[in-house]
Write a protein that holds these residues in place. Sequence first.
Motif, short mmCIF file in Angstrom:
data_model
loop_
_atom_site.label_atom_id
_atom_site.label_comp_id
_atom_site.label_asym_id
_atom_site.label_seq_id
_atom_site.Cartn_x
_atom_site.Cartn_y
_atom_site.Cartn_z
N SER A 63 -7.26 -1.09 -3.10
CA SER A 63 -6.82 0.29 -3.33
C SER A 63 -5.42 0.32 -3.93
O SER A 63 -5.15 1.08 -4.86
CB SER A 63 -6.84 1.07 -2.02
N LEU A 90 -6.94 -2.29 2.17
CA LEU A 90 -5.84 -1.66 1.45
C LEU A 90 -5.49 -2.38 0.15
O LEU A 90 -4.94 -1.77 -0.77
CB LEU A 90 -4.60 -1.61 2.35
N ASP A 144 -10.16 6.13 0.29
CA ASP A 144 -9.30 5.50 1.31
C ASP A 144 -9.37 6.28 2.61
O ASP A 144 -9.47 5.70 3.70
CB ASP A 144 -7.85 5.46 0.82
N THR A 188 -3.02 9.99 5.05
CA THR A 188 -3.77 8.76 4.83
C THR A 188 -2.94 7.54 5.21
O THR A 188 -3.45 6.58 5.81
CB THR A 188 -4.21 8.67 3.36
N TYR A 202 0.83 -1.20 0.00
CA TYR A 202 0.00 0.00 0.00
C TYR A 202 0.87 1.25 0.00
O TYR A 202 0.63 2.21 -0.74
CB TYR A 202 -0.90 -0.03 1.23
#
Length: 269
Positions: free
Chosen positions: A247, A244, A223, A95, A29
């Motif tokens: 994404s 995650l 997210d 984030t 991620y």
Amino acid sequence: MLKFAFKTFLLFSLLSACSIPGESGFRDYRESYDAARIASEQVIEVYNQYDKVSRRLRTNDATFDPDLADVYSDTALSPISAKIVEGFAAATTYTEVLARYLDNNTLALHDDDLERINAATTSVASLLKSDAAGAQINSVIGALSSLLNVSLAKNDRDEFIRSVNDNTKVVDDFLAVIRADTADMYRKARTATAASNGSVEKLKEFRVMLANWVLLIDQTRADLATLKEQVKAGTGQQTALNLLAGSAVRLERYAQDISTARTSLLGVF
């Protein structure tokens, strides 16, 4: 393409193995968000070419305006372009902090994370603070700094959640403004293309590049919203990794498309 397919397969393979520690999933991620930051820099790099041509229409060859100095420099970013780059870097790092908390129940950062955050803070501090964009990006940096000041979220969960509730909207609002600004970025690109008899085909490629950036920004906002809710709910590590995974794949795909467009669009004028 093969490399991307392999990374996608590897990511989902890791998630299906119960014995794999969370850090490996978070690393995928994090690498995807590194790619997202680079992709945003590449969008601004290309846009800056159009912006300079558009702003050069305001200049006069008989005079020199120091406030338009970047127009005459081949390598300089316009002030607003520089602010967008720094603001996006801070927003995505914010984030990542939420994701790391869900992954490890701690805010312990790596040395390169701290270096990037300190560099962003220093850079933004050097920008003009009098205009709205500068003030907004300083707010994003402030939100990130506030979150980082909670040094051990595992031991002070309530304080961490308060910080997340107070600051996440600031970051999301900034991303929303960037998203909306892409319409003006395209208008300036059209103006520059018309004024310089530029390539209409390249302009179409730039529009696709902007579209991929909007999708990347949308994924980042999604997210952010999801991670905020998971932090409040106290969701466990495996749930965070599952969130995650998808994404990471999407972010990398958008980033790759943007990188490909950059190769074609650099030197458009």
